[in-house]
Design a protein around this motif. Structure first.
Motif, PDB file in Angstrom:
ATOM      1  N   PRO A   1       0.827  -1.216   0.000  1.00 34.15           N
ATOM      2  CA  PRO A   1       0.000   0.000   0.000  1.00 34.15           C
ATOM      3  C   PRO A   1       0.856   1.259   0.000  1.00 34.15           C
ATOM      4  O   PRO A   1       2.032   1.241   0.376  1.00 34.15           O
ATOM      5  CB  PRO A   1      -0.793  -0.125   1.298  1.00 34.15           C
ATOM      6  CG  PRO A   1       0.066  -0.962   2.190  1.00 34.15           C
ATOM      7  CD  PRO A   1       0.741  -1.946   1.283  1.00 34.15           C
ATOM      8  N   THR A   2       0.266   2.362  -0.444  1.00 38.50           N
ATOM      9  CA  THR A   2       0.936   3.648  -0.361  1.00 38.50           C
ATOM     10  C   THR A   2       0.943   4.108   1.089  1.00 38.50           C
ATOM     11  O   THR A   2       0.229   3.572   1.940  1.00 38.50           O
ATOM     12  CB  THR A   2       0.229   4.702  -1.218  1.00 38.50           C
ATOM     13  OG1 THR A   2      -1.088   4.927  -0.676  1.00 38.50           O
ATOM     14  CG2 THR A   2       0.090   4.234  -2.665  1.00 38.50           C
ATOM     15  N   ARG A   3       1.736   5.128   1.372  1.00 40.44           N
ATOM     16  CA  ARG A   3       1.775   5.632   2.747  1.00 40.44           C
ATOM     17  C   ARG A   3       0.413   6.205   3.151  1.00 40.44           C
ATOM     18  O   ARG A   3      -0.017   6.073   4.299  1.00 40.44           O
ATOM     19  CB  ARG A   3       2.867   6.700   2.896  1.00 40.44           C
ATOM     20  CG  ARG A   3       3.211   6.997   4.344  1.00 40.44           C
ATOM     21  CD  ARG A   3       4.392   7.942   4.430  1.00 40.44           C
ATOM     22  NE  ARG A   3       5.615   7.338   3.952  1.00 40.44           N
ATOM     23  CZ  ARG A   3       6.399   6.539   4.652  1.00 40.44           C
ATOM     24  NH1 ARG A   3       6.056   6.221   5.893  1.00 40.44           N
ATOM     25  NH2 ARG A   3       7.508   6.048   4.146  1.00 40.44           N
ATOM     26  N   ALA A   4      -0.280   6.828   2.204  1.00 40.52           N
ATOM     27  CA  ALA A   4      -1.613   7.367   2.511  1.00 40.52           C
ATOM     28  C   ALA A   4      -2.586   6.242   2.842  1.00 40.52           C
ATOM     29  O   ALA A   4      -3.396   6.356   3.767  1.00 40.52           O
ATOM     30  CB  ALA A   4      -2.116   8.184   1.325  1.00 40.52           C
ATOM     31  N   GLN A   5      -2.516   5.138   2.083  1.00 41.84           N
ATOM     32  CA  GLN A   5      -3.380   3.996   2.377  1.00 41.84           C
ATOM     33  C   GLN A   5      -3.029   3.379   3.721  1.00 41.84           C
ATOM     34  O   GLN A   5      -3.905   2.938   4.468  1.00 41.84           O
ATOM     35  CB  GLN A   5      -3.247   2.947   1.270  1.00 41.84           C
ATOM     36  CG  GLN A   5      -3.875   3.344  -0.056  1.00 41.84           C
ATOM     37  CD  GLN A   5      -3.584   2.344  -1.156  1.00 41.84           C
ATOM     38  OE1 GLN A   5      -2.482   1.783  -1.243  1.00 41.84           O
ATOM     39  NE2 GLN A   5      -4.565   2.098  -2.014  1.00 41.84           N
ATOM     40  N   LEU A   6      -1.738   3.374   4.041  1.00 41.57           N
ATOM     41  CA  LEU A   6      -1.290   2.765   5.286  1.00 41.57           C
ATOM     42  C   LEU A   6      -1.808   3.529   6.498  1.00 41.57           C
ATOM     43  O   LEU A   6      -2.069   2.938   7.554  1.00 41.57           O
ATOM     44  CB  LEU A   6       0.238   2.705   5.308  1.00 41.57           C
ATOM     45  CG  LEU A   6       0.885   1.592   6.129  1.00 41.57           C
ATOM     46  CD1 LEU A   6       0.390   0.233   5.675  1.00 41.57           C
ATOM     47  CD2 LEU A   6       2.394   1.666   6.018  1.00 41.57           C
ATOM     48  N   GLU A   7      -1.977   4.839   6.364  1.00 47.19           N
ATOM     49  CA  GLU A   7      -2.500   5.632   7.468  1.00 47.19           C
ATOM     50  C   GLU A   7      -3.945   5.268   7.784  1.00 47.19           C
ATOM     51  O   GLU A   7      -4.409   5.450   8.909  1.00 47.19           O
ATOM     52  CB  GLU A   7      -2.384   7.119   7.131  1.00 47.19           C
ATOM     53  CG  GLU A   7      -0.942   7.627   7.140  1.00 47.19           C
ATOM     54  CD  GLU A   7      -0.835   9.082   6.737  1.00 47.19           C
ATOM     55  OE1 GLU A   7      -1.884   9.682   6.405  1.00 47.19           O
ATOM     56  OE2 GLU A   7       0.280   9.620   6.748  1.00 47.19           O
ATOM     57  N   GLU A   8      -4.678   4.747   6.802  1.00 47.53           N
ATOM     58  CA  GLU A   8      -6.060   4.333   7.010  1.00 47.53           C
ATOM     59  C   GLU A   8      -6.174   2.846   7.345  1.00 47.53           C
ATOM     60  O   GLU A   8      -7.246   2.363   7.689  1.00 47.53           O
ATOM     61  CB  GLU A   8      -6.890   4.618   5.750  1.00 47.53           C
ATOM     62  CG  GLU A   8      -6.916   6.083   5.341  1.00 47.53           C
ATOM     63  CD  GLU A   8      -7.677   6.306   4.044  1.00 47.53           C
ATOM     64  OE1 GLU A   8      -8.345   5.351   3.578  1.00 47.53           O
ATOM     65  OE2 GLU A   8      -7.615   7.420   3.501  1.00 47.53           O
ATOM     66  N   SER A   9      -5.063   2.118   7.240  1.00 45.12           N
ATOM     67  CA  SER A   9      -5.078   0.667   7.410  1.00 45.12           C
ATOM     68  C   SER A   9      -5.073   0.285   8.886  1.00 45.12           C
ATOM     69  O   SER A   9      -4.482   0.977   9.721  1.00 45.12           O
ATOM     70  CB  SER A   9      -3.860   0.053   6.715  1.00 45.12           C
ATOM     71  OG  SER A   9      -3.765  -1.328   6.971  1.00 45.12           O
ATOM     72  N   ASP A  10      -5.723  -0.843   9.202  1.00 47.60           N
ATOM     73  CA  ASP A  10      -5.703  -1.333  10.584  1.00 47.60           C
ATOM     74  C   ASP A  10      -4.598  -2.353  10.813  1.00 47.60           C
ATOM     75  O   ASP A  10      -4.517  -2.942  11.888  1.00 47.60           O
ATOM     76  CB  ASP A  10      -7.060  -1.917  10.973  1.00 47.60           C
ATOM     77  CG  ASP A  10      -7.435  -3.141  10.152  1.00 47.60           C
ATOM     78  OD1 ASP A  10      -6.773  -3.404   9.134  1.00 47.60           O
ATOM     79  OD2 ASP A  10      -8.410  -3.829  10.514  1.00 47.60           O
ATOM     80  N   LEU A  11      -3.757  -2.566   9.802  1.00 48.08           N
ATOM     81  CA  LEU A  11      -2.574  -3.406  10.000  1.00 48.08           C
ATOM     82  C   LEU A  11      -1.484  -2.987   9.033  1.00 48.08           C
ATOM     83  O   LEU A  11      -1.745  -2.431   7.975  1.00 48.08           O
ATOM     84  CB  LEU A  11      -2.903  -4.892   9.853  1.00 48.08           C
ATOM     85  CG  LEU A  11      -3.480  -5.426   8.550  1.00 48.08           C
ATOM     86  CD1 LEU A  11      -2.382  -5.791   7.560  1.00 48.08           C
ATOM     87  CD2 LEU A  11      -4.333  -6.651   8.820  1.00 48.08           C
ATOM     88  N   ASP A  12      -0.253  -3.227   9.423  1.00 48.87           N
ATOM     89  CA  ASP A  12       0.930  -2.946   8.608  1.00 48.87           C
ATOM     90  C   ASP A  12       1.899  -4.098   8.829  1.00 48.87           C
ATOM     91  O   ASP A  12       2.610  -4.139   9.824  1.00 48.87           O
ATOM     92  CB  ASP A  12       1.553  -1.611   9.023  1.00 48.87           C
ATOM     93  CG  ASP A  12       2.865  -1.324   8.286  1.00 48.87           C
ATOM     94  OD1 ASP A  12       3.199  -2.072   7.348  1.00 48.87           O
ATOM     95  OD2 ASP A  12       3.547  -0.347   8.662  1.00 48.87           O
ATOM     96  N   MET A  13       1.914  -5.057   7.894  1.00 44.17           N
ATOM     97  CA  MET A  13       2.719  -6.261   8.051  1.00 44.17           C
ATOM     98  C   MET A  13       3.650  -6.437   6.863  1.00 44.17           C
ATOM     99  O   MET A  13       3.274  -6.153   5.719  1.00 44.17           O
ATOM    100  CB  MET A  13       1.821  -7.503   8.172  1.00 44.17           C
ATOM    101  CG  MET A  13       0.940  -7.517   9.394  1.00 44.17           C
ATOM    102  SD  MET A  13      -0.269  -8.867   9.364  1.00 44.17           S
ATOM    103  CE  MET A  13       0.807 -10.308   9.288  1.00 44.17           C
ATOM    104  N   VAL A  14       4.862  -6.899   7.138  1.00 44.41           N
ATOM    105  CA  VAL A  14       5.796  -7.298   6.086  1.00 44.41           C
ATOM    106  C   VAL A  14       6.007  -8.795   6.211  1.00 44.41           C
ATOM    107  O   VAL A  14       6.362  -9.295   7.285  1.00 44.41           O
ATOM    108  CB  VAL A  14       7.134  -6.546   6.196  1.00 44.41           C
ATOM    109  CG1 VAL A  14       8.118  -7.066   5.151  1.00 44.41           C
ATOM    110  CG2 VAL A  14       6.921  -5.045   6.020  1.00 44.41           C
ATOM    111  N   ILE A  15       5.778  -9.507   5.108  1.00 45.83           N
ATOM    112  CA  ILE A  15       5.890 -10.971   5.096  1.00 45.83           C
ATOM    113  C   ILE A  15       6.974 -11.365   4.111  1.00 45.83           C
ATOM    114  O   ILE A  15       7.019 -10.856   2.989  1.00 45.83           O
ATOM    115  CB  ILE A  15       4.551 -11.642   4.710  1.00 45.83           C
ATOM    116  CG1 ILE A  15       3.504 -11.455   5.822  1.00 45.83           C
ATOM    117  CG2 ILE A  15       4.730 -13.130   4.479  1.00 45.83           C
ATOM    118  CD1 ILE A  15       2.652 -10.252   5.670  1.00 45.83           C
ATOM    119  N   GLY A  16       7.860 -12.250   4.534  1.00 49.94           N
ATOM    120  CA  GLY A  16       8.893 -12.793   3.657  1.00 49.94           C
ATOM    121  C   GLY A  16       8.674 -14.282   3.485  1.00 49.94           C
ATOM    122  O   GLY A  16       8.394 -14.989   4.453  1.00 49.94           O
ATOM    123  N   ALA A  17       8.786 -14.767   2.240  1.00 54.19           N
ATOM    124  CA  ALA A  17       8.493 -16.183   1.986  1.00 54.19           C
ATOM    125  C   ALA A  17       9.169 -16.638   0.710  1.00 54.19           C
ATOM    126  O   ALA A  17       9.540 -15.836  -0.155  1.00 54.19           O
ATOM    127  CB  ALA A  17       6.981 -16.415   1.884  1.00 54.19           C
TER     128      ALA A  17
END
Length: 739
Positions: free
Chosen positions: A166-182
């Motif tokens: 997500p963009t930083r603007a979308q992230l401000e409205e998001s209820d989670l901020d996760m980074v997943i590596g796989a």
């Protein structure tokens, strides 16, 4: 001539794409790619020496840097060049390192460097989300012995819908901020913060991210095939001796198992294990020790790990005698340090953290100045891990990457619980005094209590727990361990830290070492973690049930006020004279910020003495005082003049107005002193702006009854006295007429 390039494009499904290109830049590196999304471009290069280093581990360095030129800016500071990495860059390095490191062979010891640089910035693209993709893609083009391609993505959720990168603007409205590596078939790393979500929602986010990662891995494979895969380099592999391994296993396994089952303390257990190791070592001749000393050490640790894991899988027991879901004894204390604004001790087993809270104005906000982001934090947490906490003596060379990472995890765990209307800048510092098992989770717990002790009105208290997982793929057995020890952190197949309130998860950090971990096991582990979190949370709330209603007497009280923009200059004064004198006389700190939207002045007043704060508020009221037409105000005479008296508003000291002699009384007044004198207090009526003088007009006589028989003097007729403007030419002959 521009060389031939190879390119692959990844469709993110919403009109955005990520491209991976190679063949144009940094061709002397062993692998290089340019990853681009929008106008954001990352250059990643990888190099690994062909000769092994004289160490028994992989000397891997992951370096991520953001160039200020990428966003058309100059670096701050006296020397206008990039220097030491920022915390944001360090956190990105850690995210990439944690996924890459396990995929190199354990016996590969060549110096290896992965360098990722932001070369062009786009405000709508967060570059750290593409760093893992860039690193893996560059390695796929090299000849490194590397197990498989991986990638990392960021996941947000807005209005119930998951979003990749997500963009930083979308992230401000998001209820989670996760980074997943796989990789293509296994999730390997999870880190992020959440708004009190459930365990099932967290797993859904991981699944969503994994599907996107599979597409990015496929693109890397296509690029490597088109570019031409290199043969994997040969390197000096470690010698193996199966007979020696079996011999040491037979000598050590039962003894280690017995000590592990005894449930001793960390120091006793370490001493006993060292004695077994020395006993095994002394059973070999000096020549054998000289020749195979490294193998003896290696095989002993392998046997020790097997014995401890088997004890847990077979008997459900652990090194300190606890059951798999048992939490170590906990004790807590608040208000331990008398001079801090808030403090708390949290002790769990042999892990102890002492947290302090400091309250300040917006001037103390943590300034973030990166090419990809400029802003400030009004809540931040710093974590310190001194060597004495583990009984070691070693040099301290600045803040380590580990301290930055652990502090960031604890900060993310707590920050969503700081109310939006908190007027303070809040700094939490955690001093780890003992460590045997997650000190970052102890930091979350001590930080929660210290904030409540300081009077910060936390929405809800937060607790955290470190968990482990041991699995046996052959038998299908597995054990989830609650509140892991330091030794258990190394021997497990997954270690994960989870923080949250009674209503959901606020942050997590996972490193999964086993391939193909089922989501069913992951959900069970998270559920067990929830039980542990709630148990720990009950211990915190037994110590301090709710935030203190006010800050401590010696802590600064914060009051905020809003003033119209046109009064900001008056409050500051010429050269800051007014505000400086006001701070000095009241013992307060005053900060004024201008709202960029409303252009109003936001005034912060910080002080320990309420009288001083009240004095500042009174001064602000005085400066911004604006009388209303028709209203009555009490005034005091402060100066006598021939044509009136200067009076000061009682409710706005410093605000003066002229009371003209004609407005003193209904009767004709020859001398001002016949009606009023210095120091007299009386009421006046505000009549508005005098159209003739353009100044405030007030009246005393308007509040007095008219004398009996009083006759209003007719207004002076200016036209009668001075003549009409239109006939001035007739009354006063022009030069031509005079001639």
């Amino acid at each position: 001539m521009i060389p031939k390039t190879f390119k692959e494009v990844i469709d993110l499904g919403d009109g955005r794409t990520i491209s991976i290109e190679t063949g144009k830049l940094a061709k002397q590196a062993h692998g290089s790619v340019v990853v681009q999304s929008g106008k954001c471009m990352l250059l990643c290069t990888v190099v690994s020496n062909y000769k092994a280093s004289d160490v028994d581990f992989l000397p891997l360095t992951v370096d991520y840097r953001e160039k200020f030129a990428a966003s058309g800016r100059y670096p701050g500071g006296f020397f206008k060049r990039e220097a030491r990495p920022s915390d944001g860059e360090v956190l990105t390095m850690r995210l990439v390192d944690r996924v890459l490191r396990p995929l190199f062979p354990k016996d590969y010891h060549a110096e290896t460097q992965v360098m990722i640089q932001l070369m062009s910035h786009d405000d709508d693209v967060m570059p750290d989300a593409m760093a893992g993709l860039a690193a893996s893609a560059a390695i796929q083009l090299s000849d490194f012995p590397f197990e498989c391609a991986i990638s990392e993505v960021r996941v947000g959720r807005v209005d119930g819908k998951f979003i990749i990168n997500p963009t930083r603007a979308q992230l401000e409205e998001s209820d989670l901020d996760m980074v997943i590596g796989a990789s293509e078939d296994s999730v390997m790393m999870v880190e992020g913060e959440m708004g009190e979500i459930s365990e099932e929602e967290m797993v859904e986010a991981i699944k969503f991210a994994h599907e996107a990662i599979k597409e990015q891995v496929a693109a890397q494979k296509r690029l490597a095939d088109a570019f031409g895969r290199k043969e994997v380099r040969e390197y000096d592999q470690e010698d193996e001796d199966e007979a020696l391994a079996k011999k040491i296993h037979d000598m050590a396994y039962d003894k280690v198992y017995a000590i592990a089952k005894a449930g001793s303390s960390k120091h006793e257990r370490s001493t006993a294990f060292s004695e077994i190791k020395e006993e095994i070592k002394s059973s070999f001749s000096e020549e054998e020790q000289e020749e195979k000393g490294d193998l003896i050490k290696k095989y002993y640790y392998k046997a020790e790990k097997a014995a401890v894991r088997d004890l847990t899988l077979n008997e459900g027991l652990r090194l300190d005698g606890r059951k798999t879901d048992e939490i170590r004894p906990i004790w807590c204390e608040v208000d331990y340090l008398p001079s801090t604004h808030g403090s708390a001790i949290f002790t769990r087993g042999e892990t102890q953290a002492l947290a302090t809270v400091t309250l300040g104005t917006s001037r103390e906000a943590n300034q973030i100045d990166m090419p990809s982001y400029e802003g400030e934090e009004t809540f931040y947490l710093h974590y310190n891990f001194p060597p004495f906490s583990t009984g070691e003596a070693r040099p301290i060379r600045g803040t380590s990457r580990r301290e930055v990472g652990h502090g960031n995890l604890a900060q993310r765990a707590l920050k969503r619980m700081i109310p939006l209307d908190c007027p303070y800048t809040v700094r939490v510092v955690s001093e780890v005094l003992e460590s045997n098992g997650s000190s970052s989770m102890a930091t979350v717990c001590s930080g929660t209590m210290a904030l409540m002790d300081a009077g910060v009105q936390l929405k809800k208290p937060v607790s955290g727990i470190a968990m482990g997982l041991i699995t046996d793929t052959e038998s299908g057995k597995y054990a989830v361990l609650s509140d892991i020890l330091g030794d258990e952190d190394h021997l497990g197949d997954m270690d994960f830290k989870v923080t949250g309130t009674e209503d959901g998860i606020t942050a997590c950090q996972m490193d999964i070492k086993v391939k193909g971990l089922s989501y069913e096991i992951l959900v069970k582990a998270l559920k067990q973690a929830r039980d542990g979190r709630l148990h720990i949370l009950s211990k915190l709330t037994e110590t301090i049930a709710a935030p203190n209603s006010d800050v401590k007497p010696h802590a600064p009280k914060m009051v905020t006020a809003t003033i119209p923009g046109e009064y900001i200059g008056a409050l500051i004064g010429p050269g800051g004279k007014v505000i400086q004198e006001l701070q000095k006389s009241t013992g307060t700190t005053i900060v004024i910020n201008e709202d960029p939207v409303t252009e109003e002045g936001l005034v912060e007043i910080l002080g320990t003495d309420q009288a001083g704060i009240d004095a500042v508020l009174a001064k602000i009221d005085s400066i911004t005082f604006k009388p209303k037409v028709g209203s009555v105000y009490e005034v005091k005479v402060i100066k006598m003049l021939d044509f009136g008296a200067v009076v000061e508003y009682a409710e706005a000291p410093g605000n003066e107005v002229l009371l003209h002699v004609s407005e003193l009384a209904w009767e004709r007044t020859e001398n001002v002193s016949d009606v009023v004198n210095m120091g007299d207090v009386f009421d006046i009526k505000y009549l508005g702006i005098d159209p003739r003088t353009k100044k405030d007009k007030v009246s005393r006589k308007a509040l007095l009854p008219k004398p009996e028989g009083y006759v209003e003097r007719p207004p002076r007729n200016d036209r009668r006295d001075r003549g009409d403007r239109n006939d001035r030419g007739q009354r006063r002959p022009s030069r031509q007429r005079r001639d």
